[in-house]
Enzyme design. Sequence first.
Site, PDB file in Angstrom:
ATOM      1  N   ALA A   1       7.964   8.138 -10.025  1.00 20.03           N
ATOM      2  CA  ALA A   1       6.852   8.178 -10.991  1.00 20.03           C
ATOM      3  C   ALA A   1       5.504   7.901 -10.311  1.00 20.03           C
ATOM      4  O   ALA A   1       4.671   8.790 -10.197  1.00 20.03           O
ATOM      5  CB  ALA A   1       7.110   7.192 -12.125  1.00 20.03           C
ATOM      6  N   GLU A   2       5.298   6.688  -9.821  1.00 20.25           N
ATOM      7  CA  GLU A   2       3.966   6.305  -9.327  1.00 20.25           C
ATOM      8  C   GLU A   2       3.423   7.233  -8.244  1.00 20.25           C
ATOM      9  O   GLU A   2       2.283   7.688  -8.323  1.00 20.25           O
ATOM     10  CB  GLU A   2       4.003   4.874  -8.758  1.00 20.25           C
TER      11      GLU A   2
ATOM     12  N   GLY B   1       0.775  -1.239   0.000  1.00 17.10           N
ATOM     13  CA  GLY B   1       0.000   0.000   0.000  1.00 17.10           C
ATOM     14  C   GLY B   1       0.806   1.289   0.000  1.00 17.10           C
ATOM     15  O   GLY B   1       0.345   2.294   0.528  1.00 17.10           O
TER      16      GLY B   1
ATOM     17  N   ASN C   1       1.362   3.088  -2.598  1.00 19.49           N
ATOM     18  CA  ASN C   1       0.600   4.030  -3.437  1.00 19.49           C
ATOM     19  C   ASN C   1      -0.606   4.581  -2.676  1.00 19.49           C
ATOM     20  O   ASN C   1      -0.958   5.744  -2.834  1.00 19.49           O
ATOM     21  CB  ASN C   1       0.168   3.366  -4.746  1.00 19.49           C
TER      22      ASN C   1
ATOM     23  N   MET D   1      -4.068  -6.424  -7.306  1.00 19.07           N
ATOM     24  CA  MET D   1      -3.489  -7.468  -8.152  1.00 19.07           C
ATOM     25  C   MET D   1      -4.505  -8.455  -8.723  1.00 19.07           C
ATOM     26  O   MET D   1      -4.167  -9.614  -8.971  1.00 19.07           O
ATOM     27  CB  MET D   1      -2.426  -8.239  -7.352  1.00 19.07           C
TER      28      MET D   1
ATOM     29  N   GLU E   1     -12.443  -3.021 -20.136  1.00 22.03           N
ATOM     30  CA  GLU E   1     -12.459  -4.490 -20.153  1.00 22.03           C
ATOM     31  C   GLU E   1     -11.127  -5.093 -20.608  1.00 22.03           C
ATOM     32  O   GLU E   1     -10.917  -6.292 -20.448  1.00 22.03           O
ATOM     33  CB  GLU E   1     -13.632  -4.989 -21.020  1.00 22.03           C
TER      34      GLU E   1
ATOM     35  N   HIS F   1       0.026   1.587 -13.231  1.00 24.62           N
ATOM     36  CA  HIS F   1       0.796   0.446 -13.728  1.00 24.62           C
ATOM     37  C   HIS F   1       2.276   0.822 -13.747  1.00 24.62           C
ATOM     38  O   HIS F   1       2.625   1.905 -14.225  1.00 24.62           O
ATOM     39  CB  HIS F   1       0.322   0.051 -15.130  1.00 24.62           C
TER      40      HIS F   1
ATOM     41  N   LEU G   1     -10.419  -7.113 -12.899  1.00 23.67           N
ATOM     42  CA  LEU G   1     -11.878  -6.972 -12.788  1.00 23.67           C
ATOM     43  C   LEU G   1     -12.505  -7.315 -14.140  1.00 23.67           C
ATOM     44  O   LEU G   1     -11.970  -6.953 -15.193  1.00 23.67           O
ATOM     45  CB  LEU G   1     -12.226  -5.539 -12.365  1.00 23.67           C
TER      46      LEU G   1
ATOM     47  N   ASN H   1      -6.167   3.160 -12.697  1.00 23.61           N
ATOM     48  CA  ASN H   1      -5.183   2.187 -12.222  1.00 23.61           C
ATOM     49  C   ASN H   1      -3.786   2.753 -12.419  1.00 23.61           C
ATOM     50  O   ASN H   1      -3.556   3.488 -13.376  1.00 23.61           O
ATOM     51  CB  ASN H   1      -5.316   0.894 -13.036  1.00 23.61           C
TER      52      ASN H   1
HETATM   53  C1  GAR Z   1       3.070  -0.902  -7.546  1.00 21.75           C
HETATM   54  O1  GAR Z   1       4.301  -0.841  -8.194  1.00 21.75           O
HETATM   55  C2  GAR Z   1       1.936  -0.881  -8.548  1.00 21.75           C
HETATM   56  O2  GAR Z   1       2.166  -0.057  -9.642  1.00 21.75           O
HETATM   57  C3  GAR Z   1       1.912  -2.314  -8.982  1.00 21.75           C
HETATM   58  O3  GAR Z   1       2.165  -3.060  -7.814  1.00 21.75           O
HETATM   59  C4  GAR Z   1       2.885  -2.262  -6.865  1.00 21.75           C
HETATM   60  C5  GAR Z   1       2.067  -2.167  -5.601  1.00 21.75           C
HETATM   61  O4  GAR Z   1       2.750  -1.524  -4.572  1.00 21.75           O
HETATM   62  N1  GAR Z   1       0.647  -2.640  -9.579  1.00 21.75           N
HETATM   63  C6  GAR Z   1       0.501  -3.516 -10.561  1.00 21.75           C
HETATM   64  O5  GAR Z   1       1.417  -4.156 -11.023  1.00 21.75           O
HETATM   65  C7  GAR Z   1      -0.911  -3.685 -11.057  1.00 21.75           C
HETATM   66  N2  GAR Z   1      -0.918  -4.300 -12.363  1.00 21.75           N
HETATM   67  P1  GAR Z   1       1.999  -0.861  -3.341  1.00 21.75           P
HETATM   68  O6  GAR Z   1       1.068  -1.894  -2.747  1.00 21.75           O
HETATM   69  O7  GAR Z   1       3.119  -0.516  -2.402  1.00 21.75           O
HETATM   70  O8  GAR Z   1       1.273   0.367  -3.831  1.00 21.75           O
END
Ligand code: GAR
Length: 203
Positions: A182-183, A14, A16, A93, A150, A112, A96, A110
């Site tokens: 980035a994220e 978590g 993000n 993960m 989808e 990525h 949907l 989302n």
């Molecule tokens: C993050 O890097 C996110 O972008 C990725 O999983 C990680 C979760 O980290 N998500 C995916 O790959 C979805 N397809 P977090 O739980 O610390 O946010």
Amino acid sequence: MLKARIAVLVSGGGTNLQALIDAQGSGIIKSGEIVLVVSNVPGAYALERAKKAGIEAVTLSKKLLGGQEKFEAALSDVLESRKIDLIILAGFMSILSGGFTSRYPRRIINVHPALIPSFCGKGYYGLRVHEAALDYGVKVTGATVHYVNEIPDGGEIIAQRAVYVEEGDTPETLQRRVMENAEWIILPEAAETVSRRIMKERE
Ligand code: GAR
């Protein structure tokens, strides 16, 4: 001021979600409010982060509920009862179904951990994305925030940010750099942009 009611869907650590909570505290997110966190993984640390921030945290396990359809029905019930306007997948993960996503057009986003259309779609999640990027030998990767439809990782792109791969990177070091540079930046910004649009459409 009325705010978009946000639900964040999580599966793991978590970070993000934490970036979203912090962005709400610092005023980067001002048109929306996180009112609910849903984890599909019991015991995920993200649930603790929600509780610490005083946000309602709910666990919905696909296994305990008896499969995807029942999971999505329960998820819909929770979202409807909390009058959620925007759903943010932040390290969620599970894919949907089209039946579910079509009920929330331009209402699900989302994050990525790659520059879509590279290293995305079914099977590309978490550390695997960075393993694939390193295996391929790309010199630049990054993160993408997009609307969810989808097609896994196939919806309209909202924001992207590039990150350089460095000599000696491991999937772990690359993942951390992509998150930090980035994220954790583009997800809160996109959450604000989409919340603002939703509230504007309501005027
Ligand atoms: C993050 O890097 C996110 O972008 C990725 O999983 C990680 C979760 O980290 N998500 C995916 O790959 C979805 N397809 P977090 O739980 O610390 O946010």
